[in-house]
Scaffold this active site. Structure first.
Site, short mmCIF file in Angstrom:
data_model
loop_
_atom_site.label_atom_id
_atom_site.label_comp_id
_atom_site.label_asym_id
_atom_site.label_seq_id
_atom_site.Cartn_x
_atom_site.Cartn_y
_atom_site.Cartn_z
NE ARG A 27 -4.04 -1.87 2.21
CZ ARG A 27 -4.74 -2.22 3.13
NH1 ARG A 27 -4.39 -2.15 4.34
NH2 ARG A 27 -5.66 -3.32 3.18
NE ARG A 31 -4.87 3.17 3.25
CZ ARG A 31 -5.08 1.74 3.64
NH1 ARG A 31 -5.04 0.77 3.20
NH2 ARG A 31 -5.29 1.98 5.20
NE ARG A 40 -8.97 7.76 -5.62
CZ ARG A 40 -9.24 7.22 -4.76
NH1 ARG A 40 -8.63 6.19 -4.09
NH2 ARG A 40 -10.70 7.21 -4.48
CG ASP A 76 -9.59 -2.82 -4.66
OD1 ASP A 76 -9.09 -2.29 -3.67
OD2 ASP A 76 -10.00 -3.93 -4.66
CE1 TYR A 151 -13.80 -7.57 0.91
CE2 TYR A 151 -12.16 -8.64 -0.29
CZ TYR A 151 -12.44 -7.71 0.84
OH TYR A 151 -11.78 -7.00 1.59
#
Length: 348
Positions: A27, A31, A40, A76, A151
């Protein structure tokens, strides 16, 4: 141009002598970086992952700022599902949310297989990055079958993975079909990244720590092994969270490098990860991500212990024991990179 073959990261994962212990951070692309938050702004996570201009810039930002030894492709783990048409979204503060959770064989069969045409933006992004990185290796990545399945079955993040385990134990034919489909998608997704120039890949099994070793070996490991077997042309890192009891199995699934989270002392992680590996395996890790919030001298003292322990492994890549936390001070990570690069163990 710097020689890619001689990069410290690739030498370490090939278990060759290194000029210094290589370091990168899970990451690291995003972040905590202010430049990431700025670029972003006004763009959703999934949209960001599908725009080559943003993917390239975000992937490069930590390499420029820190001088890390590898870049990690900005994406992702649910992106391949989105690309083939699964109705899902990443909700801020929640994570991936699936509109129609998988319950039956028919649900599985409605998930298309991934082809390069589904992810042309990935090919474009990787090719551009390889040209921009000037000899710094690019790590491609994908979510491991168990984590992605959780998920899809739960419909979103879960603390206990109850529905996922219920399917795994109680509906083995649906479970097999689902994990086979996900492993095919993950392998295809990694193959696209490799074909475009990724130098290594990491398979993330974020939720595998919810399993005991016997269940992992029977119901999960074969599918992760299927993915890793199909990307053996590059070094393969296998990482999970809370997987201290699974490190040997995760290595045996086909890893060249076993990622060790912070819960297991690195010396013990090295010992466990060598299962069924006559030539040895490299390891990656494993500073507690919260230690970057401690005073610098405390963080560096802990890092020194990990670097010393890593000398016992056939190869060691320094990393955090999980991803960079959002409130991390980038300057603290910069100090950590410099320390790792300059570290010389004390004699004796």
């Amino acid at each position: 141009m710097t020689s890619l073959h001689d990069s410290a990261f690739l030498r370490a994962v090939r278990r060759e002598p290194v000029p210094h212990t290589p370091v990168w951070f899970m990451r690291q692309a995003g972040r905590s970086l202010p430049e990431y938050r700025a670029i972003r702004e006004g763009t959703t996570m999934l949209e960001s992952c599908m725009r080559p201009d943003l993917v390239v810039e975000i992937t490069l930002q930590p390499v420029r700022r820190y001088g890390v030894d590898a870049a990690i492709f900005f994406s992702d783990i649910v992106l391949p599902l989105k690309a083939v048409g699964v109705d899902l979204d990443i909700k801020p503060g929640v994570g991936p949310v699936v509109a129609d959770p998988v319950r039956t064989l028919a649900d599985v069969e409605r998930i298309p297989l991934l082809t390069p045409e589904h992810v042309t933006f990935v090919t474009e992004s990787v090719r551009t990055l390889v040209g921009e990185l000037d000899g710094t290796p690019l790590i491609g990545f994908a979510g491991a079958p168990f984590t992605v399945a959780s998920y899809l079955v739960e419909g979103g993040p879960s603390r206990d993975h109850a529905r996922t385990k219920a399917m795994m134990y109680g509906a083995p034919e649906v479970w097999d079909a689902l994990l086979t489909r996900i492993s095919d998608i993950a392998a295809a997704y990694l193959q696209v990244q490799i074909a475009a120039g990724a130098s290594a890949v990491q398979l993330f099994d974020s939720w595998a720590g919810a399993l005991d070793p016997a269940s992992y070996a029977t119901h999960v490991m074969p599918y992760s092994a299927s993915v890793l077997e199909r990307v053996a042309s590059v070094p393969r890192i296998h990482f999970g969270v809370g997987t201290g009891e699974l490190l040997g199995l995760m290595g045996a699934a086909g890893a060249d490098v076993v990622g060790v989270d912070w819960r297991v002392p690195l010396a013990e992680g090295i010992r466990r990860s060598q299962q069924d590996a006559p030539d040895g395996r490299a390891v990656q890790g494993n500073l507690d991500p919260t230690l970057v919030f401690a005073p610098t001298e405390v963080m560096l003292e802990q890092a020194a212990g990990i670097l010393d322990a890593g000398r016992a492994a056939p190869g060691h890549v320094f990393n955090l024991g999980h991803g960079v936390l959002p409130d991390t001070d980038p300057d603290q990570l910069a100090r950590l990179v410099d320390f790792v690069h300059d570290y010389e163990p004390t004699a004796g």
